[in-house]
Motif scaffolding. Structure first.
Motif, short mmCIF file in Angstrom:
data_model
loop_
_atom_site.label_atom_id
_atom_site.label_comp_id
_atom_site.label_asym_id
_atom_site.label_seq_id
_atom_site.Cartn_x
_atom_site.Cartn_y
_atom_site.Cartn_z
N GLU A 174 38.14 53.41 43.58
CA GLU A 174 38.05 53.42 42.11
C GLU A 174 38.78 52.21 41.51
O GLU A 174 38.31 51.57 40.58
N THR A 175 39.96 51.92 42.08
CA THR A 175 40.77 50.79 41.58
C THR A 175 40.01 49.48 41.76
O THR A 175 39.95 48.64 40.85
N ILE A 176 39.39 49.32 42.92
CA ILE A 176 38.71 48.04 43.21
C ILE A 176 37.40 47.94 42.43
O ILE A 176 37.05 46.86 41.93
N ARG A 177 36.73 49.08 42.28
CA ARG A 177 35.49 49.10 41.46
C ARG A 177 35.84 48.68 40.03
O ARG A 177 35.16 47.87 39.42
N ALA A 178 36.92 49.24 39.49
CA ALA A 178 37.32 48.92 38.11
C ALA A 178 37.74 47.46 37.98
O ALA A 178 37.54 46.83 36.94
N ALA A 179 38.33 46.91 39.04
CA ALA A 179 38.78 45.51 38.98
C ALA A 179 37.58 44.56 38.97
O ALA A 179 37.61 43.53 38.30
N GLY A 180 36.54 44.91 39.71
CA GLY A 180 35.34 44.06 39.75
C GLY A 180 35.70 42.61 40.06
O GLY A 180 36.46 42.34 40.99
N PRO A 181 35.20 41.68 39.22
CA PRO A 181 35.51 40.26 39.49
C PRO A 181 36.90 39.85 39.00
O PRO A 181 37.36 38.75 39.30
N ASN A 182 37.57 40.73 38.24
CA ASN A 182 38.81 40.31 37.55
C ASN A 182 40.00 40.05 38.46
O ASN A 182 40.98 39.44 38.04
N ALA A 183 39.93 40.56 39.70
CA ALA A 183 41.04 40.30 40.62
C ALA A 183 40.78 39.05 41.46
O ALA A 183 41.51 38.77 42.40
N CYS A 184 39.74 38.28 41.10
CA CYS A 184 39.38 37.05 41.80
C CYS A 184 39.15 37.26 43.30
O CYS A 184 39.87 36.71 44.13
N PRO A 185 38.13 38.08 43.67
CA PRO A 185 37.85 38.31 45.09
C PRO A 185 37.31 37.06 45.79
O PRO A 185 36.79 36.18 45.10
N PRO A 186 37.40 37.00 47.14
CA PRO A 186 37.83 38.03 48.07
C PRO A 186 39.31 38.39 47.91
O PRO A 186 40.16 37.49 47.90
N ILE A 187 39.55 39.70 47.81
CA ILE A 187 40.91 40.17 47.58
C ILE A 187 41.56 40.60 48.89
O ILE A 187 40.89 40.79 49.90
N VAL A 267 48.10 50.87 44.68
CA VAL A 267 47.18 49.82 45.16
C VAL A 267 47.56 48.53 44.45
O VAL A 267 47.43 48.41 43.23
N ASN A 268 48.07 47.59 45.22
CA ASN A 268 48.44 46.28 44.68
C ASN A 268 47.44 45.25 45.24
O ASN A 268 47.28 45.14 46.46
N LEU A 269 46.76 44.57 44.34
CA LEU A 269 45.72 43.64 44.77
C LEU A 269 46.26 42.21 44.81
O LEU A 269 47.09 41.83 43.99
N ASN A 270 45.77 41.45 45.78
CA ASN A 270 46.06 40.02 45.78
C ASN A 270 44.73 39.28 45.73
O ASN A 270 43.70 39.76 46.22
N CYS A 271 44.76 38.10 45.14
CA CYS A 271 43.55 37.38 44.77
C CYS A 271 43.22 36.30 45.80
O CYS A 271 43.77 36.27 46.89
N SER A 272 42.37 35.37 45.40
CA SER A 272 42.00 34.29 46.31
C SER A 272 42.99 33.12 46.25
O SER A 272 42.71 32.06 46.80
N ALA A 273 44.14 33.35 45.63
CA ALA A 273 45.23 32.38 45.73
C ALA A 273 46.51 33.15 46.13
O ALA A 273 47.46 33.24 45.36
#
Ligand code: SF4
Length: 281
Positions: A174-187, A267-273
């Motif tokens: 659910e967290t990743i679905r809600a983040a969509g492109p905003n977490a700058c994937p690949p996460i 759930v802590n997301l990290n981005c493509s940087a």
């Protein structure tokens, strides 16, 4: 009697300044290797182009010594302090923040002093500082320059005690679905399981510091990491949100004991940087 090893705090200041400079321009080798391998297995052509553009951006940043991303993040500093280390020459927190100021001297400043008043501190201090006391006479410093696109999409939930891994999986998805492109994937997905309300967020952050490709040493957790990774990638968000089979490069879980009444999950997301670097003094 144990001999204490003296460590002047100005060495910590210098090390943190250097780690920030180093990681601003060059992404970790394990991340770059994971991206190259992801490029080969990405099913979507646009997805492959996105990964290749991110790799090109990273090469260019390293060769020209310019930041990998315009958001140079907030400094997260984790110290593992040997109990036989005697810090001398000043206060530890002051030394850490002096290192942050040095490291960010020519980088974008993104930290505000007060979450409501919003005035920029103009030097990117203070760091978010975590310390662990460990055996020995060494001090390990890990610095992450945490981008807040992915931080903003991170979430924490105190699940009922008997929720089990199915509810954890649903919360992560659910967290990743809600983040969509905003977490700058690949996460990279850091999951904390257990502990308390305050502890579970830190577990998730520590999960992000683990080198990519290194599974949890606990077999049932390592299996959940693999299952979650497959399910996250089946969401189809893809590189930079353009669709594809690589939404995440890895799922890392750190777990700890908890109370009989709850199953905390963060759930802590990290981005493509995902800028991070460590040194042992
Ligand atoms: S989330 Fe990461 S990649 Fe996206 S803008 Fe922020 S630092 Fe850059």
């Amino acid at each position: 009697m144990t001999q204490l090893r003296e460590l002047p705090v100005d060495k910590i200041t210098k090390a943190i300044g250097d780690l920030i400079q180093e990681s601003a321009y060059a992404l970790p080798d394990d991340y770059l290797a994971a991206m190259r391998s992801a490029q080969e297995r990405e099913a979507s052509q646009v997805g492959r182009i996105m990964i290749s553009t991110l790799l090109e951006n990273s090469d260019y940043a390293a060769s020209q010594q310019i930041p990998t991303c315009q958001d140079t993040g907030m400094a997260i500093v984790m110290l593992e302090i040997g109990q036989d280390v005697h810090l001398v020459g000043g206060g530890l927190t002051d030394a850490v923040n002096a290192g942050v100021r040095q490291g960010y001297a020519d980088l974008r400043k993104s930290v505000v002093a007060d979450p409501l008043l919003r005035e920029n501190t103009a030097d990117n201090s203070p760091a978010v500082l975590h310390t662990d006391i460990v055996p020995g006479d060494r001090l390990k410093i890990t610095v992450a320059m945490k981008g807040f696109g992915a931080e903003l999409m991170s979430r924490l939930q105190m699940l009922p005690a008997n929720s089990g891994s199915a509810a954890v999986t649903e919360f992560v998805l659910e967290t990743i679905r809600a983040a969509g492109p905003n977490a700058c994937p690949p996460i990279i997905v850091g999951v904390g399981l257990g502990s308390s309300f305050d502890g579970v967020g830190l577990l998730a952050k520590k999960a992000l510091m683990r080198p990519l490709g290194q599974p949890s040493p606990q077999p049932h957790i390592a299996q959940l990491e693999q299952e979650l990774l497959q399910q996250v990638n089946a969401l189809g968000i893809g590189p930079q949100g353009f669709g594809g089979s690589v939404t995440a490069l890895a799922v890392h879980i750190e777990s700890f004991a908890t109370h009989i009444a709850a199953l905390p999950v963060a759930v802590n997301l990290n981005c493509s940087a995902p800028r991070r670097a460590s040194i042992i003094l």
